[in-house]
Design a protein around this motif. Structure first.
Motif, mmCIF file in Angstrom:
data_model
loop_
_atom_site.group_PDB
_atom_site.id
_atom_site.type_symbol
_atom_site.label_atom_id
_atom_site.label_comp_id
_atom_site.label_asym_id
_atom_site.label_seq_id
_atom_site.Cartn_x
_atom_site.Cartn_y
_atom_site.Cartn_z
ATOM 1 N N GLY A 7 0.781 -1.224 0.000
ATOM 2 C CA GLY A 7 0.000 0.000 0.000
ATOM 3 C C GLY A 7 0.816 1.279 0.000
ATOM 4 O O GLY A 7 0.257 2.364 -0.056
ATOM 5 N N LYS A 8 2.146 1.178 0.056
ATOM 6 C CA LYS A 8 3.004 2.359 0.050
ATOM 7 C C LYS A 8 3.542 2.596 -1.354
ATOM 8 O O LYS A 8 3.713 1.663 -2.122
ATOM 9 C CB LYS A 8 4.211 2.151 0.974
ATOM 10 C CG LYS A 8 3.888 1.965 2.421
ATOM 11 C CD LYS A 8 5.178 1.771 3.180
ATOM 12 C CE LYS A 8 4.938 1.423 4.637
ATOM 13 N NZ LYS A 8 6.194 1.162 5.339
ATOM 14 N N ASP A 9 3.835 3.866 -1.665
ATOM 15 C CA ASP A 9 4.559 4.166 -2.895
ATOM 16 C C ASP A 9 5.970 3.626 -2.720
ATOM 17 O O ASP A 9 6.583 3.826 -1.674
ATOM 18 C CB ASP A 9 4.622 5.675 -3.136
ATOM 19 C CG ASP A 9 3.285 6.252 -3.539
ATOM 20 O OD1 ASP A 9 2.470 5.504 -4.123
ATOM 21 O OD2 ASP A 9 3.060 7.432 -3.282
ATOM 22 N N ARG A 10 6.470 2.927 -3.728
ATOM 23 C CA ARG A 10 7.787 2.318 -3.610
ATOM 24 C C ARG A 10 8.645 2.656 -4.820
ATOM 25 O O ARG A 10 8.180 2.669 -5.955
ATOM 26 C CB ARG A 10 7.673 0.797 -3.490
ATOM 27 C CG ARG A 10 6.844 0.321 -2.324
ATOM 28 C CD ARG A 10 7.358 0.794 -0.997
ATOM 29 N NE ARG A 10 8.357 -0.138 -0.474
ATOM 30 C CZ ARG A 10 9.102 0.090 0.590
ATOM 31 N NH1 ARG A 10 8.977 1.216 1.255
ATOM 32 N NH2 ARG A 10 9.961 -0.794 1.003
ATOM 33 N N SER A 11 9.914 2.870 -4.567
ATOM 34 C CA SER A 11 10.903 3.093 -5.617
ATOM 35 C C SER A 11 11.399 1.724 -6.101
ATOM 36 O O SER A 11 10.983 0.679 -5.589
ATOM 37 C CB SER A 11 12.078 3.880 -5.043
ATOM 38 O OG SER A 11 12.741 3.093 -4.058
ATOM 39 N N ILE A 17 13.638 -4.621 -2.175
ATOM 40 C CA ILE A 17 13.738 -5.169 -0.819
ATOM 41 C C ILE A 17 12.437 -5.847 -0.403
ATOM 42 O O ILE A 17 12.469 -6.857 0.296
ATOM 43 C CB ILE A 17 14.225 -4.127 0.227
ATOM 44 C CG1 ILE A 17 13.205 -3.032 0.464
ATOM 45 C CG2 ILE A 17 15.593 -3.574 -0.159
ATOM 46 C CD1 ILE A 17 13.516 -2.150 1.661
ATOM 47 N N ASP A 18 11.291 -5.317 -0.840
ATOM 48 C CA ASP A 18 10.009 -5.971 -0.548
ATOM 49 C C ASP A 18 9.984 -7.379 -1.145
ATOM 50 O O ASP A 18 9.611 -8.340 -0.474
ATOM 51 C CB ASP A 18 8.839 -5.171 -1.121
ATOM 52 C CG ASP A 18 8.604 -3.842 -0.427
ATOM 53 O OD1 ASP A 18 9.169 -3.622 0.670
ATOM 54 O OD2 ASP A 18 7.859 -3.017 -0.990
ATOM 55 N N GLN A 19 10.382 -7.489 -2.395
ATOM 56 C CA GLN A 19 10.335 -8.776 -3.100
ATOM 57 C C GLN A 19 11.324 -9.787 -2.533
ATOM 58 O O GLN A 19 11.123 -10.990 -2.684
ATOM 59 C CB GLN A 19 10.593 -8.573 -4.592
ATOM 60 C CG GLN A 19 9.467 -7.848 -5.281
ATOM 61 C CD GLN A 19 9.820 -7.394 -6.688
ATOM 62 O OE1 GLN A 19 10.960 -7.512 -7.132
ATOM 63 N NE2 GLN A 19 8.835 -6.866 -7.396
ATOM 64 N N HIS A 20 12.385 -9.304 -1.895
ATOM 65 C CA HIS A 20 13.404 -10.194 -1.350
ATOM 66 C C HIS A 20 13.308 -10.350 0.173
ATOM 67 O O HIS A 20 14.206 -10.926 0.787
ATOM 68 C CB HIS A 20 14.790 -9.715 -1.771
ATOM 69 C CG HIS A 20 15.040 -9.919 -3.229
ATOM 70 N ND1 HIS A 20 14.621 -9.010 -4.187
ATOM 71 C CD2 HIS A 20 15.601 -10.946 -3.908
ATOM 72 C CE1 HIS A 20 14.947 -9.463 -5.381
ATOM 73 N NE2 HIS A 20 15.524 -10.644 -5.242
ATOM 74 N N GLY A 21 12.240 -9.840 0.746
ATOM 75 C CA GLY A 21 12.017 -10.020 2.181
ATOM 76 C C GLY A 21 13.013 -9.299 3.074
ATOM 77 O O GLY A 21 13.292 -9.738 4.185
ATOM 78 N N ILE A 22 13.543 -8.186 2.589
ATOM 79 C CA ILE A 22 14.502 -7.385 3.354
ATOM 80 C C ILE A 22 13.757 -6.182 3.911
ATOM 81 O O ILE A 22 13.105 -5.459 3.164
ATOM 82 C CB ILE A 22 15.660 -6.904 2.453
ATOM 83 C CG1 ILE A 22 16.355 -8.095 1.784
ATOM 84 C CG2 ILE A 22 16.647 -6.054 3.242
ATOM 85 C CD1 ILE A 22 17.257 -7.706 0.625
ATOM 86 N N SER A 42 10.998 4.993 -1.127
ATOM 87 C CA SER A 42 9.669 5.462 -1.509
ATOM 88 C C SER A 42 9.654 6.416 -2.702
ATOM 89 O O SER A 42 8.595 6.687 -3.254
ATOM 90 C CB SER A 42 8.995 6.146 -0.321
ATOM 91 O OG SER A 42 9.708 7.298 0.065
ATOM 92 N N ASP A 43 10.822 6.897 -3.132
ATOM 93 C CA ASP A 43 10.846 7.932 -4.164
ATOM 94 C C ASP A 43 12.028 7.732 -5.107
ATOM 95 O O ASP A 43 13.177 7.938 -4.723
ATOM 96 C CB ASP A 43 10.942 9.298 -3.480
ATOM 97 C CG ASP A 43 10.897 10.466 -4.433
ATOM 98 O OD1 ASP A 43 10.717 10.252 -5.651
ATOM 99 O OD2 ASP A 43 11.053 11.605 -3.971
#
Length: 75
Positions: A7-11, A17-22, A42-43
Motif C-alpha cells: 500500500g506504500k509508494d515504492r521506488s 527489498i520488498d520482493q526479497h524479504g529485506i 519510496s521515491d
C-alpha cells in the motif's frame, strides 16, 4: 516470502527489498540513516550520494552478488 510496504509508494529499491524479504530496518545495517533509507525506498526521484549508494549496494551484494547501482539509481 514476506511482503513489506504493501500500500506504500515504492521506488525500485523499495520494490526490490520488498520482493526479497529485506526490511528497511535491516537495510540500516548498511550504515545509512533510517530517514535516507525511507526516502530512497519510496521515491525514485531521490538520488543518494555516491557514498550512500555504495553502502547500500555493498550491503545488498552480500545477499545477491548480481545487484548493481543501475538496478536502483540513475548515477
Amino acid at each position: 516470502m514476506k511482503w513489506f510496504g504493501i500500500g506504500k509508494d515504492r521506488s525500485k529499491l523499495g520494490r526490490y527489498i520488498d520482493q526479497h524479504g529485506i526490511s528497511q530496518k535491516e537495510l540500516e545495517k548498511s550504515g545509512v540513516s533510517r530517514a535516507t533509507i525511507s526516502r530512497l525506498c519510496s521515491d525514485d526521484e531521490h538520488q543518494p550520494t555516491i557514498s550512500t549508494a555504495r553502502k547500500i549496494i555493498n550491503f545488498l551484494k552480500k545477499l545477491d552478488s548480481n545487484v548493481n547501482y543501475d538496478d536502483f539509481f540513475n548515477m
